[in-house]
Design an enzyme around this catalytic site. Sequence first.
Site: not given
Ligand code: ADP
Ligand code: MG
Length: 365
Positions: A37, A123, A127-128, A173
């Site tokens: 990490e 969030g 890794s969304s 990621d």
């Molecule tokens: P993680 O990558 O761990 O989920 P991040 O803070 O790096 O968290 O990314 C999350 C951000 O990515 C969200 O706040 C949003 O702005 C964007 N995001 C991710 N997936 C989506 C989605 N399916 N629809 C809209 N925005 C998204």
């Molecule tokens: Mg992210």
Amino acid sequence: MPQDAQILQAQALFQTTFGHAPSAQAYAPGRVNLMGEHTDYNGGVVFPMPLALGTAVALSFGGPAGMIQARSADFPETVKRPLGDTAKDCWTDYLIGTLQVFFEGHPPTEGLQITVATDLPVGSGLSSSAALEVALLRAMCQLTGRNLTPVEIAIMARKAENTYVGMPCGIMDQYSVSVGTPGSALFLDTRQLTSEPVALPDSHNFVIIHSGLSHRLSEGGYEKRVTECTAACAALEVEFLGDLSPADLHRITALPDPLNRRARHIITENDRVYRAIDALKSSDLGRFAALMTESHQSQSADYAVSLPEIDALVTGAIAAGADGARLTGGGFGGSIVAFVEKSRVASFTQKITQGFPNARVLAVT
Ligand code: ADP
Ligand code: MG
């Protein structure tokens, strides 16, 4: 296929939002990190695994010239912004940033219509953001006929997140999501940009548990760690902390606190990735599990990216029957990953659900 439902949802949302079918659609998974990490932006090694959860993007050229119109199933409204817009702390920053990198200063005259659907918790350390960037780049390649390798896509996606969104992340990621295959763990050298699959034991599952705390709650913490690592590198006269090994630990005692602890986490965590993979390859699962928990302690005490609730969840996971457990992802909230013998998974998840009402089991893989 796990992606089919998300693709269908993005296509249906596209049809209802824009009144016609999309011209292209693509999917990218999220990932869990098993070890390593914060080592990725330190030139180190990591051990992530893409998941059977992910994000689909559907798109077409269309709408007003030079604009994007975007709709995510997770957000209430269609957003309309110029393709050349500056970042605005909106979820569509991820789209515009990625498109600006893709078009390299030569944007199309047409507009773009985009929809997004996901079954990843947004969030939560899975890794969304990278899934969204990589799915968008894959769909753009389809739409335009451009050919990019998975590594090129990962580099572009990271560049968008670094330079446009303003998140100084490493490449783990985007690389794992673009290059990897769901369910197959990757040993990734972030400096060489090379990776190899590593077999996981049949006897155990990785259980991913959301703490219930979104990591957006403490924005700025990640960036601060990046700055601290840069300061530690300058003081130690190295390019990357990942260039140091446990034999160099005596050198960090001269650093002021907390830089000494930050450097110690990176050096020991990087070493734990090698040791964890060695433990798996020699079927020493007890050693692998102990390294996971050691990694959590280092993230909590030295790198200060955990929270009391996450520490309690890791301790609770071990009490509930996990052999090892650790915070996964950037930290300051998000998720943990627990290493649980398959025969114990049912009772383990039941105990976690009972003991931690805010926690949610996201995946068993
Ligand atoms: P993680 O990558 O761990 O989920 P991040 O803070 O790096 O968290 O990314 C999350 C951000 O990515 C969200 O706040 C949003 O702005 C964007 N995001 C991710 N997936 C989506 C989605 N399916 N629809 C809209 N925005 C998204
Ligand atoms: Mg992210």
